[in-house]
Scaffold this motif. Structure first.
Motif, short mmCIF file in Angstrom:
data_model
loop_
_atom_site.label_atom_id
_atom_site.label_comp_id
_atom_site.label_asym_id
_atom_site.label_seq_id
_atom_site.Cartn_x
_atom_site.Cartn_y
_atom_site.Cartn_z
N TYR A 189 -47.90 -31.51 -46.88
CA TYR A 189 -49.04 -32.28 -46.39
C TYR A 189 -50.20 -32.22 -47.38
N LEU A 190 -50.50 -31.04 -47.88
CA LEU A 190 -51.63 -30.87 -48.79
C LEU A 190 -51.42 -31.60 -50.11
N VAL A 191 -50.19 -31.59 -50.62
CA VAL A 191 -49.90 -32.32 -51.87
C VAL A 191 -50.17 -33.81 -51.67
N TYR A 192 -49.64 -34.38 -50.60
CA TYR A 192 -49.83 -35.81 -50.36
C TYR A 192 -51.27 -36.15 -50.01
N ALA A 193 -51.95 -35.27 -49.29
CA ALA A 193 -53.36 -35.50 -48.98
C ALA A 193 -54.20 -35.48 -50.26
N ALA A 194 -53.98 -34.50 -51.11
CA ALA A 194 -54.72 -34.41 -52.37
C ALA A 194 -54.41 -35.60 -53.28
N THR A 195 -53.16 -36.03 -53.29
CA THR A 195 -52.78 -37.21 -54.08
C THR A 195 -53.52 -38.44 -53.59
N GLY A 196 -53.56 -38.62 -52.28
CA GLY A 196 -54.27 -39.77 -51.70
C GLY A 196 -55.75 -39.74 -52.01
N VAL A 197 -56.34 -38.57 -51.91
CA VAL A 197 -57.77 -38.43 -52.22
C VAL A 197 -58.02 -38.76 -53.69
N MET A 198 -57.16 -38.28 -54.58
CA MET A 198 -57.33 -38.57 -56.01
C MET A 198 -57.19 -40.07 -56.29
N VAL A 199 -56.23 -40.72 -55.65
CA VAL A 199 -56.05 -42.17 -55.85
C VAL A 199 -57.31 -42.90 -55.38
N ILE B 52 -44.54 -24.23 -45.31
CA ILE B 52 -43.92 -25.13 -46.28
C ILE B 52 -44.27 -26.57 -45.95
N ALA B 53 -44.26 -26.92 -44.67
CA ALA B 53 -44.66 -28.27 -44.26
C ALA B 53 -46.12 -28.52 -44.61
N LYS B 54 -46.95 -27.49 -44.46
CA LYS B 54 -48.37 -27.62 -44.80
C LYS B 54 -48.54 -27.87 -46.30
N LEU B 55 -47.73 -27.21 -47.12
CA LEU B 55 -47.78 -27.46 -48.56
C LEU B 55 -47.52 -28.93 -48.87
N THR C 139 -44.25 -31.41 -54.64
CA THR C 139 -43.88 -30.83 -53.36
C THR C 139 -42.59 -30.02 -53.47
N ARG C 140 -41.59 -30.57 -54.14
CA ARG C 140 -40.32 -29.84 -54.33
C ARG C 140 -40.55 -28.54 -55.10
N SER C 141 -41.38 -28.60 -56.14
CA SER C 141 -41.67 -27.41 -56.94
C SER C 141 -42.37 -26.35 -56.09
N LEU C 142 -43.34 -26.76 -55.31
CA LEU C 142 -44.05 -25.81 -54.45
C LEU C 142 -43.11 -25.21 -53.41
N LYS C 143 -42.22 -26.01 -52.88
CA LYS C 143 -41.26 -25.50 -51.90
C LYS C 143 -40.34 -24.45 -52.53
#
Length: 96
Positions: free
Chosen positions: A62-72, A57-60, A40-44
């Motif tokens: 959200y998407l990182v954490y959503a994708a991480t959760g889906v992968m887990v 930026i907030a959407k980025l 997230t920091r890198s994307l920001k």
């Protein structure tokens, strides 16, 4: 984007047992969260170089954490999708 997702899925599938073990421990969960935070920091930082607003930026984030959760969920077997099904699923998620 599709190539990156494909590589991520291939790696995760190959190392599923190790990733499942990591997900089940406090330390592993902290590591996964730390990796999502770093992404997230890198994307920001990248986003700040382009004309992008705060909402994007907030959407980025959200998407990182959503994708991480889906992968887990997928690695742990809670999300009953094949690797072939996961590609479009993740792609659609990150393209929201």
């Amino acid at each position: 984007m599709k190539t990156t997702i494909s590589r991520l899925l291939a790696y995760s599938d190959t190392h599923r047992e190790l990733l499942c073990l990591a997900c089940k421990t406090t330390e592993g969960s902290q590591l996964i969260t730390a990796l999502a935070d770093k992404a997230t920091r890198s994307l920001k930082r990248i986003a700040k170089q382009y004309p992008i607003n705060t909402v994007s930026i907030a959407k980025l984030s959200y998407l990182v954490y959503a994708a991480t959760g889906v992968m887990v969920q997928w690695v742990s077997g809670s999300l009953q999708l094949t690797r072939r099904q996961m590609g479009p699923y993740l792609h659609n998620l990150v393209m929201l």
